[in-house]
Motif scaffolding. Structure first.
Motif, mmCIF file in Angstrom:
data_model
loop_
_atom_site.group_PDB
_atom_site.id
_atom_site.type_symbol
_atom_site.label_atom_id
_atom_site.label_comp_id
_atom_site.label_asym_id
_atom_site.label_seq_id
_atom_site.Cartn_x
_atom_site.Cartn_y
_atom_site.Cartn_z
ATOM 1 N N CYS A 54 0.850 -1.195 0.000
ATOM 2 C CA CYS A 54 0.000 0.000 0.000
ATOM 3 C C CYS A 54 0.887 1.247 0.000
ATOM 4 O O CYS A 54 2.114 1.145 0.095
ATOM 5 N N CYS A 98 3.200 -2.955 8.470
ATOM 6 C CA CYS A 98 2.550 -1.706 8.046
ATOM 7 C C CYS A 98 1.253 -1.489 8.832
ATOM 8 O O CYS A 98 0.437 -2.399 8.959
ATOM 9 N N CYS A 119 -1.815 -1.833 6.225
ATOM 10 C CA CYS A 119 -2.185 -3.082 5.550
ATOM 11 C C CYS A 119 -1.568 -4.316 6.199
ATOM 12 O O CYS A 119 -1.762 -5.428 5.725
ATOM 13 N N ASN A 154 1.293 3.432 2.254
ATOM 14 C CA ASN A 154 1.983 3.589 3.540
ATOM 15 C C ASN A 154 3.211 2.668 3.629
ATOM 16 O O ASN A 154 4.202 3.022 4.244
ATOM 17 N N CYS A 155 3.151 1.478 2.996
ATOM 18 C CA CYS A 155 4.321 0.587 2.924
ATOM 19 C C CYS A 155 5.472 1.305 2.205
ATOM 20 O O CYS A 155 6.631 1.154 2.556
HETATM 21 ZN ZN LIG Z 1 0.967 -1.127 3.764
#
Ligand SMILES: [Zn+2]
Lengths: 77, 339
Positions: free
Chosen positions: B166, B240, B243, B168-169
């Motif tokens: 995702c 994360c 996710c 954010n990763c």
């Molecule tokens: Zn993520």
């Protein structure tokens, strides 16, 4: 030696599309430090790094001949 | 109406079956600026079943160079972008159910809007909203397509919950504002290239051709002739918070949401009241006129001039204060006019 590519405003800050530097055996974080020492107006804080077109983290190792790209995330839409 | 989509159904990865699928899908478009306009037009022409367009802004003259749905008349009338876009899109394809939502895409609002949606397209101009989209996408398992551009530089990434990393990763945190601020201007071809990447991905997802979905982070510079496609599967992070296994969806927590924001590169501050309001714009307009202010408006908003600044207020209580980057000054203007 390693080819280091700069995208978007990083390219303007460095003044070159790419530089050649020896970063083999070092990490991405080390390379960022080397670049910052040479180009003081560059900000690499939020940039994404690719090694040979693959996502890399700060602690990933750079090998001889690898190509590194610094890509800044942008927000405009 | 079969004739209408004939060229698209002749394209074998779509075909008649794909067209049926496109017809049955609901897209949520967050933002109706440059990327929102172009993506919305392509997907409306493609015959998507339903399209919800969310935007917090209104049409200004500086938008016309690249925001393809808008006209000089929209600028003249200060129409909210979502409303102006919907008006134009309904003329383009009356098959499509178009819904305009004039609001700020807050986490709360996103959770409400995502119900029944098959795909989210990111056409926002800030990472705070993108990270909220990213979390809501993971929470409800709905794919989304990131797109952004500045100058001649653009980028896009497709996020499939449960399959790809995702946002954010990849970014780990919200990039510092200013580094990503769009002060560098923008040319229309950059916008169009990002739109092409996003809308092609959208079509693949709508027809459920999962094999064809691009799994790399694409970025390009049309002026400097650079193009790169970065493989990101390695970036998927089990830890994360958006996710991973112990996810908390940090960007859906409205505690983390700013109430007032300096809009990047626009000399504008947005002020959002703590609770959504329902302001009678007509009454407010009369009051302000009695106080001697110069007030203009339409059914969606009022524009008030105060010295060097201009305040635009929407009926949910949200306001844009133009002509300042100073949060304190903006708040004092807001309070002076709205108590
Ligand atoms: Zn993520």
């Amino acid at each position: 030696m390693n080819k280091v590519l700069f995208f978007a405003h990083l390219r303007d800050a460095v003044g070159e599309e790419f530089i050649t530097i020896d970063a083999s055996g070092r990490t991405v974080a080390d390379l960022k430090q080397m670049v910052l020492e040479k180009y003081t107006s560059v900000n690499l804080e939020n940039v994404m790094t690719a090694i040979n077109e693959e996502f890399a983290s700060d602690d990933d190792m750079i090998h001889e001949g690898s190509e590194i790209a610094f890509i800044p995330p942008v927000s405009g839409g | 109406m079969d004739e209408r989509y004939s060229r698209q159904t002749l394209f074998s990865p779509i075909g008649k079956a794909g067209q049926e699928k496109i017809r049955s899908k609901h897209i949520l478009m967050i933002g109706a600026g440059a990327l929102g306009s172009g993506n919305a037009e392509i997907l409306t022409r493609a015959g998507v079943g339903r399209l919800t367009i969310v935007d917090r802004d209104y049409v200004e003259a500086s938008n016309l160079q690249r925001q393809q749905l808008y006209t000089e008349q929209d600028v003249e009338e200060k129409l909210p972008k979502a409303a102006a876009a919907a008006k134009r899109l309904r003329k383009i394809n009356s098959d499509v159910e178009i819904e305009a939502v004039i609001t700020d895409a807050t986490p709360e609002k996103l959770e409400e809007l995502i119900q029944g949606v098959d795909l989210i397209i990111d056409a926002t101009d800030n990472f705070e909203t993108r990270m909220a989209i990213n979390d809501v996408s993971q929470k409800y398992q709905i794919p989304w397509i990131y797109g952004a551009c500045v100058g001649s530089f653009g980028m896009s990434l497709t996020i499939l919950p449960g399959k790809t990393p995702c946002l954010n990763c990849i970014l780990k945190k919200i990039p510092i504002q200013g580094m990503t601020c769009d002060t560098g201007g923008i040319i229309a071809p950059t916008v169009q290239m990002v739109i092409s990447h996003q809308s092609a991905e959208a079509l693949k997802i709508l027809v459920e051709d999962w094999e064809a979905v691009r799994t790399s982070f694409v970025s390009f510079d049309l002026w400097r002739n650079q193009y790169t496609s970065m493989k990101v599967s390695k970036a998927k992070d089990a830890g994360c918070l958006s996710c991973g296994e112990n996810r908390t969806y940090p960007y859906l927590d409205s505690e983390n949401m700013t109430k007032s924001t300096v809009l990047c590169g626009r000399d504008t501050v947005q002020i959002r009241p703590p609770r959504q309001q329902n302001i009678q714009l007509n009454d407010l307009s009369l009051q302000l006129k009695e106080l001697g202010y110069k007030v203009k408006g339409n059914p969606y908003l009022l524009s008030v001039e105060i010295d060097e600044q201009r305040l635009v207020i929407f009926n949910d209580g949200r306001a844009l204060i133009h002509g300042t980057n100073d949060l304190t000054q903006a708040k004092s203007i807001y309070q002076r006019l709205l108590g």
